[in-house]
Structures are given as structure tokens and as C-alpha cells.
Scaffold this motif. Structure first.
Motif, PDB file in Angstrom:
ATOM      1  N   ARG A 217      19.681  16.270  -4.611  1.00 45.18           N
ATOM      2  CA  ARG A 217      18.262  16.035  -4.811  1.00 45.18           C
ATOM      3  C   ARG A 217      17.966  16.089  -6.306  1.00 45.18           C
ATOM      4  NH1 ARG A 217      18.916  14.964  -0.306  1.00 45.18           N
ATOM      5  NH2 ARG A 217      17.691  15.518   1.562  1.00 45.18           N
ATOM      6  N   ALA A 218      16.874  15.440  -6.697  1.00 44.28           N
ATOM      7  CA  ALA A 218      16.419  15.492  -8.088  1.00 44.28           C
ATOM      8  C   ALA A 218      14.900  15.410  -8.098  1.00 44.28           C
ATOM      9  CB  ALA A 218      17.026  14.360  -8.917  1.00 44.28           C
ATOM     10  N   PHE A 219      14.274  16.254  -8.912  1.00 40.12           N
ATOM     11  CA  PHE A 219      12.819  16.304  -9.015  1.00 40.12           C
ATOM     12  C   PHE A 219      12.423  16.318 -10.481  1.00 40.12           C
ATOM     13  CE2 PHE A 219      14.160  18.911  -5.312  1.00 40.12           C
ATOM     14  CZ  PHE A 219      13.750  18.049  -4.302  1.00 40.12           C
ATOM     15  N   ASP A 220      11.243  15.800 -10.778  1.00 35.42           N
ATOM     16  CA  ASP A 220      10.758  15.803 -12.155  1.00 35.42           C
ATOM     17  C   ASP A 220       9.238  15.906 -12.145  1.00 35.42           C
ATOM     18  OD1 ASP A 220       9.689  13.158 -11.765  1.00 35.42           O
ATOM     19  OD2 ASP A 220      11.685  12.337 -12.147  1.00 35.42           O
ATOM     20  N   GLY A 221       8.632  15.712 -13.324  1.00 35.88           N
ATOM     21  CA  GLY A 221       7.189  15.863 -13.434  1.00 35.88           C
ATOM     22  C   GLY A 221       6.401  14.863 -12.631  1.00 35.88           C
ATOM     23  N   ALA A 222       6.995  13.709 -12.301  1.00 36.88           N
ATOM     24  CA  ALA A 222       6.309  12.701 -11.503  1.00 36.88           C
ATOM     25  C   ALA A 222       6.712  12.740 -10.037  1.00 36.88           C
ATOM     26  CB  ALA A 222       6.589  11.304 -12.065  1.00 36.88           C
TER      27      ALA A 222
END
Length: 462
Positions: A284-289
């Protein structure tokens, strides 16, 4: 205040929060028992509706019936503070702990703190007395006029100690687990001094130490406890720019369950990746958007590597996530379709490396180009509008509550008056003594004389 447990019992509970000797750094205990992940309980969303636990204390008033006070459901229409048609304890103003309005007493008291046993930030061990002879924490100490919680944690972490204590807003003390065996707990509200380096944080009190585990906000570590909490680097401070941190989770079990309790990244280039520690596969990968989805996230991996990177401008609260090991492998499938088998991807890559089929359009690249062109076009339009405003030299006012009606001034003797009110400002080319400008003084503050002179020179050159 509500009734409190005996000090001996409270001390026993605090000692149970400490990692056992030999445990890896960051093994915060029993995160599932906590309903708060900020030290002052600003994120509390529980259901306690009396000032004391288990039905003790005074009943709270409903937030939709407190319009006569500063905080009510009407003042929180978006629910950012958790107010609504209920009477649960909340902390909308960043006080030392959750509170609520109560029926006013003869002494004029109309609110009380809530004593909530389950509202404690994992890693914060509580407020303790410090008589100074001997000191509550026996390690090295120091003072700073720029002290924050993380400044003290970092200092004690570098000195090799397990505990850090902040006191009186500017003092930092380091210690070990053995110091807590003789520690004397104090009421949570005794640690009410604002940190000299951060107005939104509390750094102990007068003769009171707020004690933390130094693993809070660390940038790396191996976590092997059955469950725990990982905070973003520098937490509870905001994370800084160019941070590159990683943590390995290897609790007992065949899978892991994660739950994000806080998540606030500055922009899409500040990124958190979850990878299988053995194969390097991106899970998984998450960011500010793209924040994580609500609810628990189960991953089929015996060990997990978390990598966080921020860009050169990154500044935000960060994240807090809980984890626990699962004995069965009934979890979300991993890796993601098309994910690479390499180590951590560069910050500017997409979440997953894919090769488009023959004749397939590169949708992600086209979307990025479209977004970039749109953003640049909007920025140019804003700049042109501002230039037209300045060249026209007419009175303009940023929207505010009940602004006066302003009209363009054609007087050749006009001068520029600049006023501001965070986060908005206004430039007004009006004649001296214009009553429209004088009416702004109640809601806007004037720039300094030197700043106005510089701005006048700039505007005259346009």
C-alpha cells in the motif's frame, strides 16, 4: 473533577505501559485501550458524558444547547471538533484535556474537565511530581527557551535513555524505567504549562513532569511487540522537510492489522509506503492526496516495512497508526497487482509500476499533465487579476463578516493604506482620512510604516 483511582493503582497501570527490559524500541503497550492519540485528548471521540468515569461526576450539557457559550454544535458545523447533538466530553479549544459544559453552580462554574481513564496518548506516561531532591528522573537535564516535547525526546534519545520528561515549559529531564518505581503521579491537569517553543503543546507544570517514552516520534526502529503504535517522525511536533524514515514491524503472527488514528500529510510528495519486509513488494502507499481508508487495514505479511519520505517543503502533523499481529492469514491480498519487487521506490514515482498494453493510453501521465496545466493556468489568472486590481487603484476588500461598502477612489491625492488580518489582507488606495478605511481598524491590523513604504514603491512601479 471526578473521582480518581488510588495513586498506587495508577502507578501500577503506568508501569504496565512501559516496555519490558530487552524489548525493542517503540514497543508501546496496549494501544487498543486508548481512545486518544494526542496528548491533550483533542482527538477524543468517545462517549463519556459525565465529568467522572463510570457514571461519576456531574452530567454534561448537550453541545446543541450551549449557544450562550463560546462552543456549541452551531460553532462546529463541519464536525471538526466533534461537537453535535450529544453531550460527550470533547476538547474543541486545545485545553489540557477533554471537558464539557455543566449546569452553572452558585459559584459561577459552568464547565468541568472530564476524567477519562481511556484517553491517554500511548507513549505519554502521565504527569508526575518532581520535588528536585532527588529529581524524579535521574539522568541528564537541560533547559531551552525553544523547548517542545519532541526537542526533549530527541535530546534523551541521543543520550541513550528510555524516558524523557518536560517541566515548567522550558526544562527537559532524562531517566530510565527504574525512576518510575519511586515516581509520584500527579493529576493530569497539574501539567498545564505551555511549551516555550510551541504554544499548542504542554510541557509539564510547576514542579510537575510530563513523562514520555523516547520512542514517540522516532525516525526508525524494529518493533516486535504483539501490538503497538508508530508515530510520524518528530511527533507530536510537525514532521520536517527531507525526512527519510523507516520502521520494521514483526509481531508474532502470519499477518498484520493496521489502523490509522491520525493522518495529515502536507502534499502528494509526502508519502508513506507499506512493503513486505521479506520480498520488498509494495502493498500500500498513501500520501497527502490519497489518505488511507477508514477502518482497519489487514495485510498478509509476516513482517512489514514502513517507509516515510517528505519533500523539501514538507510540514504537517503527520500520522499515528496502531498495529497488531494476527495469527491467521485472513487478510487483504498482497502484493498489489503490478507492484515491483524492488526496495523503496523514489518519492516521485507512482504507487505501482505498470506497463501499459499495446495501444493503451498512458492515463496517469495524461492526468498529471492536465492537472499541471490547469494549476498553472489558474495561477496565471490569479496573478493577472491581482495586477489589474493594483493598476486600477480602486478600493477593494477581502470578504469578511459585515464589511463596509467600498467604492473606487478617483482622488489624485489618494495614498495607499494596507491592512491585514490573517489569513487575508487588503490593499486600499484611498484618500487620507477616508471613513471607509478608518472603519476597518476593528477587524484588520495595519502593516508597519516601513512595510507600507516598500509596498507603495512597488505599486508605483507597476
Amino acid at each position: 473533577m471526578g473521582t480518581r483511582p488510588p495513586k498506587a493503582l495508577l502507578l501500577l497501570l503506568l508501569l504496565r505501559l512501559l516496555p519490558p527490559r530487552g524489548a525493542s524500541a517503540g514497543s508501546l503497550q496496549s494501544p487498543g485501550l486508548s481512545e486518544c492519540f494526542q496528548v491533550n485528548g483533542a482527538d477524543y471521540r468517545g462517549h463519556q458524558n459525565r465529568t467522572g468515569p463510570r457514571g461519576a461526576g456531574r452530567p454534561c450539557l448537550y453541545w446543541d444547547q450551549t449557544q450562550q457559550h463560546s462552543y456549541s454544535s452551531a460553532s462546529d458545523p463541519q464536525g471538526r471538533w466533534g461537537l453535535g447533538a450529544h453531550n460527550f466530553c470533547r476538547n474543541p479549544d486545545g485545553d489540557v484535556q477533554p471537558w464539557c459544559y455543566v449546569a452553572e453552580t452558585e459559584e459561577g462554574i459552568y464547565w468541568r474537565y472530564c476524567d477519562i481513564p481511556t484517553c491517554h496518548m500511548p507513549g505519554y506516561l502521565g504527569c508526575f511530581m518532581d520535588s528536585g531532591a532527588p529529581p524524579a528522573l535521574s539522568g541528564p537535564s537541560g533547559t531551552s527557551t525553544k523547548l517542545t516535547v519532541q526537542v526533549c525526546l530527541r535530546f534523551c534519545r541521543m543520550k541513550g535513555y528510555q524516558l524523557a520528561g518536560v517541566e515548567a515549559g522550558y526544562a527537559c529531564f532524562c531517566g530510565s524505567e527504574s525512576d518510575l518505581t519511586r515516581g509520584r503521579p500527579a493529576p493530569a491537569t497539574d501539567c498545564d504549562q505551555i511549551c516555550f517553543g510551541h504554544p499548542g503543546q504542554l510541557c509539564g507544570g510547576d514542579g510537575r513532569l510530563g513523562i514520555y517514552e523516547v520512542s514517540v516520534g522516532s525516525c526508525q526502529g524494529n518493533w516486535t511487540a504483539p501490538q503497538g503504535v508508530i508515530y510520524s517522525p518528530d511527533f507530536p511536533d510537525e514532521y520536517g522537510p527531507d525526512r527519510n524514515c523507516s520502521w520494521v514491524l514483526a509481531p508474532p503472527g502470519a499477518a498484520l492489522e493496521l489502523a490509522f488514528r491520525l493522518f495529515e500529510l502536507a502534499d502528494p510528495r509526502d508519502r508513506l509506503e507499506l512493503r513486505d519486509a521479506a520480498s520488498g513488494s509494495l502493498l500500500r502507499a498513501f500520501d497527502g492526496a490519497r489518505p488511507p481508508p477508514p477502518g482497519p487495514l489487514r495485510l498478509r505479511a509476516a513482517a512489514l516495512r514502513l517507509s516515510f519520505r517528505s519533500d523539501a517543503r514538507g510540514h504537517a502533523q503527520g500520522f499515528a497508526l496502531t498495529y497488531r499481529g494476527l495469527q491467521d492469514a485472513d487478510a487483504d491480498p498482497a502484493p498489489l497487482e503490478g507492484s515491483t519487487q524492488t526496495s523503496a521506490a523514489p518519492l516521485d514515482e507512482a504507487n505501482v509500476s505498470c506497463s501499459p498494453g499495446p495501444g493503451a493510453p498512458e492515463a496517469s501521465m495524461g492526468a498529471q499533465v492536465f492537472s499541471t496545466v490547469t494549476a498553472v493556468s489558474v495561477l496565471l489568472l490569479l496573478v493577472l487579476s491581482l495586477l489589474r486590481l493594483l493598476r486600477g487603484r480602486g478600493c477593494r476588500l477581502a470578504p469578511s463578516k459585515g464589511p463596509p461598502t467600498l467604492r473606487p477612489s478617483r482622488d489624485p491625492t489618494r495614498s495607499w493604506a494596507v491592512w491585514y488580518r490573517r489569513p487575508r489582507g487588503v490593499a486600499l488606495p484611498c484618500p487620507p482620512g477616508d471613513p471607509q478605511v478608518e472603519g476597518l481598524t476593528s477587524s484588520y491590523r495595519p502593516l508597519s510604516a516601513s512595510s507600507q513604504s516598500s509596498l507603495r514603491s512597488l505599486i508605483s512601479a507597476l
